[in-house]
Design an enzyme around this catalytic site. Structure first.
Site, mmCIF file in Angstrom:
data_model
loop_
_atom_site.group_PDB
_atom_site.id
_atom_site.type_symbol
_atom_site.label_atom_id
_atom_site.label_comp_id
_atom_site.label_asym_id
_atom_site.label_seq_id
_atom_site.Cartn_x
_atom_site.Cartn_y
_atom_site.Cartn_z
ATOM 1 N N ASN A 14 0.839 -1.210 0.000
ATOM 2 C CA ASN A 14 0.000 0.000 0.000
ATOM 3 C C ASN A 14 0.868 1.253 0.000
ATOM 4 O O ASN A 14 0.548 2.242 -0.680
ATOM 5 C CB ASN A 14 -0.951 -0.001 1.199
ATOM 6 C CG ASN A 14 -2.187 -0.838 0.930
ATOM 7 O OD1 ASN A 14 -3.047 -0.459 0.147
ATOM 8 N ND2 ASN A 14 -2.263 -2.008 1.561
ATOM 9 N N MET A 90 1.227 -2.623 11.920
ATOM 10 C CA MET A 90 0.526 -3.581 12.785
ATOM 11 C C MET A 90 0.803 -3.324 14.267
ATOM 12 O O MET A 90 1.348 -4.168 14.965
ATOM 13 C CB MET A 90 0.934 -5.011 12.399
ATOM 14 C CG MET A 90 0.693 -5.346 10.932
ATOM 15 S SD MET A 90 -1.011 -5.119 10.420
ATOM 16 C CE MET A 90 -1.722 -6.609 11.083
ATOM 17 N N ARG A 91 0.427 -2.164 14.729
ATOM 18 C CA ARG A 91 0.579 -1.842 16.154
ATOM 19 C C ARG A 91 -0.674 -1.149 16.639
ATOM 20 O O ARG A 91 -1.247 -0.309 15.930
ATOM 21 C CB ARG A 91 1.736 -0.858 16.369
ATOM 22 C CG ARG A 91 3.090 -1.418 16.110
ATOM 23 C CD ARG A 91 3.565 -2.398 17.144
ATOM 24 N NE ARG A 91 3.638 -1.832 18.489
ATOM 25 C CZ ARG A 91 3.838 -2.548 19.583
ATOM 26 N NH1 ARG A 91 3.957 -3.855 19.499
ATOM 27 N NH2 ARG A 91 3.915 -1.979 20.759
ATOM 28 N N ILE A 92 -1.080 -1.487 17.852
ATOM 29 C CA ILE A 92 -2.158 -0.730 18.489
ATOM 30 C C ILE A 92 -1.511 0.499 19.112
ATOM 31 O O ILE A 92 -0.491 0.396 19.799
ATOM 32 C CB ILE A 92 -2.880 -1.597 19.538
ATOM 33 C CG1 ILE A 92 -3.649 -2.699 18.799
ATOM 34 C CG2 ILE A 92 -3.815 -0.748 20.395
ATOM 35 C CD1 ILE A 92 -4.336 -3.686 19.694
ATOM 36 N N LEU A 93 -2.092 1.656 18.838
ATOM 37 C CA LEU A 93 -1.476 2.909 19.262
ATOM 38 C C LEU A 93 -2.151 3.460 20.509
ATOM 39 O O LEU A 93 -3.353 3.277 20.708
ATOM 40 C CB LEU A 93 -1.573 3.922 18.109
ATOM 41 C CG LEU A 93 -0.835 3.444 16.848
ATOM 42 C CD1 LEU A 93 -1.306 4.202 15.617
ATOM 43 C CD2 LEU A 93 0.672 3.566 17.026
ATOM 44 N N HIS A 109 -7.997 -0.556 6.342
ATOM 45 C CA HIS A 109 -8.375 -1.797 7.019
ATOM 46 C C HIS A 109 -9.062 -2.697 5.997
ATOM 47 O O HIS A 109 -9.961 -2.252 5.281
ATOM 48 C CB HIS A 109 -9.322 -1.486 8.182
ATOM 49 C CG HIS A 109 -9.692 -2.726 8.946
ATOM 50 N ND1 HIS A 109 -8.826 -3.335 9.823
ATOM 51 C CD2 HIS A 109 -10.815 -3.477 8.923
ATOM 52 C CE1 HIS A 109 -9.415 -4.415 10.315
ATOM 53 N NE2 HIS A 109 -10.616 -4.526 9.795
ATOM 54 N N THR A 141 -8.969 7.035 14.990
ATOM 55 C CA THR A 141 -9.420 7.524 16.293
ATOM 56 C C THR A 141 -9.006 6.486 17.340
ATOM 57 O O THR A 141 -8.524 5.406 16.987
ATOM 58 C CB THR A 141 -10.949 7.715 16.319
ATOM 59 O OG1 THR A 141 -11.552 6.485 15.906
ATOM 60 C CG2 THR A 141 -11.395 8.836 15.394
ATOM 61 N N GLU A 143 -10.507 4.392 19.186
ATOM 62 C CA GLU A 143 -11.077 3.044 19.138
ATOM 63 C C GLU A 143 -10.606 2.337 17.868
ATOM 64 O O GLU A 143 -10.788 2.854 16.751
ATOM 65 C CB GLU A 143 -12.614 3.113 19.155
ATOM 66 C CG GLU A 143 -13.234 1.799 19.556
ATOM 67 C CD GLU A 143 -14.767 1.825 19.509
ATOM 68 O OE1 GLU A 143 -15.368 0.755 19.569
ATOM 69 O OE2 GLU A 143 -15.338 2.930 19.396
ATOM 70 N N LEU A 144 -9.997 1.162 18.025
ATOM 71 C CA LEU A 144 -9.384 0.447 16.901
ATOM 72 C C LEU A 144 -10.360 0.246 15.740
ATOM 73 O O LEU A 144 -11.460 -0.263 15.933
ATOM 74 C CB LEU A 144 -8.879 -0.919 17.402
ATOM 75 C CG LEU A 144 -8.124 -1.776 16.385
ATOM 76 C CD1 LEU A 144 -6.773 -1.175 16.070
ATOM 77 C CD2 LEU A 144 -7.982 -3.201 16.892
HETATM 78 C C1 GRF Z 1 -3.195 -4.753 3.944
HETATM 79 O O1 GRF Z 1 -4.144 -5.708 3.598
HETATM 80 C C2 GRF Z 1 -3.800 -3.737 4.877
HETATM 81 O O2 GRF Z 1 -5.132 -3.483 4.607
HETATM 82 C C3 GRF Z 1 -3.665 -4.420 6.208
HETATM 83 O O3 GRF Z 1 -2.433 -5.085 6.158
HETATM 84 C C4 GRF Z 1 -2.090 -5.343 4.799
HETATM 85 C C5 GRF Z 1 -0.769 -4.693 4.560
HETATM 86 O O4 GRF Z 1 -0.237 -4.967 3.311
HETATM 87 N N1 GRF Z 1 -3.810 -3.472 7.278
HETATM 88 P P1 GRF Z 1 0.955 -4.108 2.734
HETATM 89 O O5 GRF Z 1 2.072 -4.109 3.785
HETATM 90 O O6 GRF Z 1 0.464 -2.727 2.439
HETATM 91 O O7 GRF Z 1 1.383 -4.834 1.491
#
Ligand code: GRF
Length: 214
Positions: A14, A90-93, A109, A141, A143-144
């Site tokens: 992404n 991938m972290r909860i903030l 998401h 925000t 809330e996750l």
């Molecule tokens: C994506 O599916 C995103 O929506 C999710 O984790 C994945 C990350 O993929 N939060 P990348 O690292 O952007 O390839």
């Protein structure tokens, strides 16, 4: 020129989509930095190869979430961001961190929020028997996975789908809506009003995000 800081944890596809769109569409924005909480994140090499500054703030080196978030915030703010883009981060903030970037931090998401927040969204969708799944770009925000949605993309869930086939179908759409959402922000066309996003037809003259209430 707006400064965008992108946070990743892994392959960074992404992030790559946003970087490529910013370049090819000549946005009035620069990708000021790509920051990872994992030194081994694959996306760091892509960013470095394009001359984008990279940084690692490794969460495992911090005893508490608060200490990690404080260091992460200091690192991000060193690049004077107008927008922070969470791209597979991938972290909860912590709440103070999220508050600091209120109205200027987005996430993607892989579900049609409010359906399936949290992890394992594709399997959750298959198990729930839904016929449609997708992805949501939203402001972050406390809330996750609950902030105001900017854009959503929908895909069908097909008979025989596995987590792999479904996630691949969704990812193609993620790579379209995330750059588009960031572009709308850069153009000053996103307004957060009563906890929802309104997309302006034309750019705000000030070019700034106008947070009426959040
Ligand atoms: C994506 O599916 C995103 O929506 C999710 O984790 C994945 C990350 O993929 N939060 P990348 O690292 O952007 O390839």
């Amino acid at each position: 020129m707006k400064n965008i800081v992108i946070l990743i944890s892994g392959r960074g596809s992404n992030m790559e989509a946003v970087v490529r769109a910013a370049e090819s569409q000549k946005w009035p924005a620069r990708i000021a930095a790509v920051i990872s909480n994992k030194p081994e994140a694959g996306g760091l090499a892509f960013a470095a190869a394009r001359g984008i500054p990279t940084a690692v703030v490794a969460n495992k080196e911090f005893a508490t979430r608060a200490e990690f978030d404080a260091k992460l915030q200091e690192t991000i703010d060193g690049f004077a961001p107008d927008l922070v883009v969470l791209a597979g981060f991938m972290r909860i903030l912590t709440a103070p961190f999220v508050e600091h970037y209120a109205g200027r931090m987005m996430n993607i998401h892989p579900s049609l929020l409010p359906l399936f927040p949290g992890l394992g969204t594709h399997q959750q969708a298959i198990d729930a028997g839904v016929t449609e799944h997708g992805a949501t770009v939203h402001f972050v925000t406390a809330e996750l996975d609950h902030g105001p949605a900017v854009l959503q993309a929908r895909v069908p869930v097909l008979p025989g789908d596995t987590e792999e086939t479904l996630s691949a179908r969704v990812l193609v759409e993620e790579h379209k809506i995330y750059p588009r959402a960031v572009q709308l922000f850069v153009e000053g066309r996103l307004v957060i009003e009563d906890g929802a996003v309104r997309i302006l037809e034309h750019a705000d003259v000030s070019g700034a995000l106008d947070t009426i209430s959040s």
